[in-house]
Design a protein around this motif. Sequence first.
Motif, short mmCIF file in Angstrom:
data_model
loop_
_atom_site.label_atom_id
_atom_site.label_comp_id
_atom_site.label_asym_id
_atom_site.label_seq_id
_atom_site.Cartn_x
_atom_site.Cartn_y
_atom_site.Cartn_z
N LEU A 171 8.11 -7.70 -9.24
CA LEU A 171 7.24 -7.45 -8.09
C LEU A 171 7.65 -6.16 -7.39
CD1 LEU A 171 5.06 -8.36 -6.03
CD2 LEU A 171 6.89 -9.59 -4.82
N THR A 172 8.95 -5.96 -7.22
CA THR A 172 9.44 -4.76 -6.57
C THR A 172 9.07 -3.51 -7.35
OG1 THR A 172 11.31 -6.02 -5.69
CG2 THR A 172 11.51 -3.62 -5.67
N LEU A 173 9.21 -3.58 -8.67
CA LEU A 173 8.84 -2.45 -9.53
C LEU A 173 7.37 -2.11 -9.38
CD1 LEU A 173 9.07 -0.47 -11.93
CD2 LEU A 173 8.82 -2.45 -13.45
N LEU A 174 6.50 -3.10 -9.46
CA LEU A 174 5.06 -2.85 -9.38
C LEU A 174 4.66 -2.33 -8.00
CD1 LEU A 174 3.72 -6.00 -11.28
CD2 LEU A 174 3.95 -3.65 -12.14
N CYS A 175 5.27 -2.87 -6.95
CA CYS A 175 4.94 -2.43 -5.59
C CYS A 175 5.39 -1.00 -5.34
CB CYS A 175 5.57 -3.38 -4.57
SG CYS A 175 4.79 -5.00 -4.51
N GLU A 176 6.57 -0.66 -5.85
CA GLU A 176 7.05 0.71 -5.66
C GLU A 176 6.14 1.70 -6.39
OE1 GLU A 176 9.69 3.84 -4.46
OE2 GLU A 176 9.19 1.84 -3.72
N ALA A 177 5.69 1.34 -7.59
CA ALA A 177 4.76 2.21 -8.31
C ALA A 177 3.41 2.26 -7.60
CB ALA A 177 4.59 1.72 -9.74
N GLY A 178 2.98 1.12 -7.05
CA GLY A 178 1.70 1.08 -6.35
C GLY A 178 1.67 1.99 -5.14
N PHE A 179 2.81 2.18 -4.51
CA PHE A 179 2.89 3.06 -3.34
C PHE A 179 2.40 4.46 -3.68
CE2 PHE A 179 5.54 6.15 -0.95
CZ PHE A 179 5.06 5.91 0.31
N THR A 180 2.66 4.91 -4.91
CA THR A 180 2.22 6.23 -5.33
C THR A 180 0.87 6.19 -6.03
OG1 THR A 180 4.50 7.01 -5.59
CG2 THR A 180 2.80 8.21 -6.79
N LEU A 181 0.73 5.31 -7.01
CA LEU A 181 -0.47 5.33 -7.85
C LEU A 181 -1.73 4.98 -7.07
CD1 LEU A 181 0.93 3.61 -11.06
CD2 LEU A 181 0.52 6.06 -10.67
N LEU A 182 -1.64 4.02 -6.14
CA LEU A 182 -2.83 3.62 -5.39
C LEU A 182 -3.24 4.67 -4.37
CD1 LEU A 182 -2.03 -0.17 -4.83
CD2 LEU A 182 -3.57 0.86 -6.51
N ALA A 183 -2.36 5.61 -4.08
CA ALA A 183 -2.70 6.68 -3.13
C ALA A 183 -3.41 7.84 -3.79
CB ALA A 183 -1.43 7.19 -2.44
#
Length: 319
Positions: A171-183
Motif C-alpha cells: 500500500l505504501t509503495l502504491l501510494c507513494e507512486a500515486g503521489f507523482t503519477l496521479l498529478a
Amino acid sequence: MTTSTRPAARSETRPGRPAASWSGPLFAGLGMALVGSQVAVSGVLADAPLFAVQALRYTLAALVLLLVLRVTGRTVPAPRGREWVWLAGVALSGLVLFNVGVVRGVAHAEPAVIGVAVAAVPVLLALAGPLLGRTRPTPSVVVGAVVVTLGAVLVTGGGRTDGAGLGYALLTLLCEAGFTLLAVPVLRRLGPHGVSLHAVWIAAVALWALSLTTEGPGAVLSLRPEHVPATLHLALSVTVVAFLLWYTAVGLIGPGRAGLFTGVVPVASAVGGVLLGAPVPGPVVWLGVAVVVVGVLLGLNTRPTRQAPPRTGTQLPGG
C-alpha cells in the motif's frame, strides 16, 4: 484530462539540449532530501496523535501556499471536471493513505521493510510514468531506477514482517507512486503551485475527518509545545517547499527521471540521523549511498531524442 498546446517536457522536446537539464534534477534532489529530513522530527512526534498532526500540517501548508500565491501575484486555475478526481487521488493516496500505511505497517513489520517498499518507487515510476505520456519507457531510466532501488535497499536494509506488514508495504509503495503519477494529468494546466495547493487542502479535510472520528475532537489540543516546531517543519519544509520543488521537477524532466531521486530519501534520512547523534552507519549503508548515486547518473545519462509534434495537446511528460 486537460488539453494544452505547450511542449510536454521542456528538456525532451528541443533537439540539441540535454535530456535532463540541471534545474530538474536539482529540484528533484532537493525536494526528496527535504522529505528525508522527516527523520529529524519523527521521534518528537512519536507520541502525538497522528491524524491531528497531519491535518494541522496540511492546513498550515495550504495557508502558506495561499500566502505565497498572493505575495508573488500568481493565480491558480480552478480545477474542473475530471481534474478533481486526479487531485483527490493525489491527496488521498500520497498524503492520507500513505501515512496510514506507514503507521499501521510498522505495527506489523520493521520500519526497514516499509523503507524497502518505498525504495521500489523509482522502478514503478520509470515504467508507469512514460505510459501516461503514451511513450515507451526509456531503457537507461529503467536501468538507473533498478540500480537506485538496489542502493536504497542497501541503505534501508531488510527486516521481519508478517502478511499484514507486506500488505501495508505494498500500500505504501502504491501510494507513494500515486503521489507523482496521479498529478501528471493535471500538472501542466494547474502548475506545481496549483497541484500542491489543492492536494494539501483536500488532504487536510480528509485528515480532520479521520482525526475527529478516531482520535476525538480534543486530539489537536493534546499537542505539547515540543510538537509545534516539528509540525511547522513538516508543514513548511517537507510539504510547501518539497512539494513545489518536486512537482516543478516532474514537469521539467518527467516522472520517470524525477523518480530516480526518490532514492535520495533514505540517504537523507541516514545522514540526518547521524547529524542528530545516531551511530554512524556501517559500510553497507555507505555502499548503498554510492549505488544510489550511480543509479541516478545512469538514469539521467540519456541522449536527447527528437519527438514528433503531438497530435493533440494531451500528451504528458514522459519518463
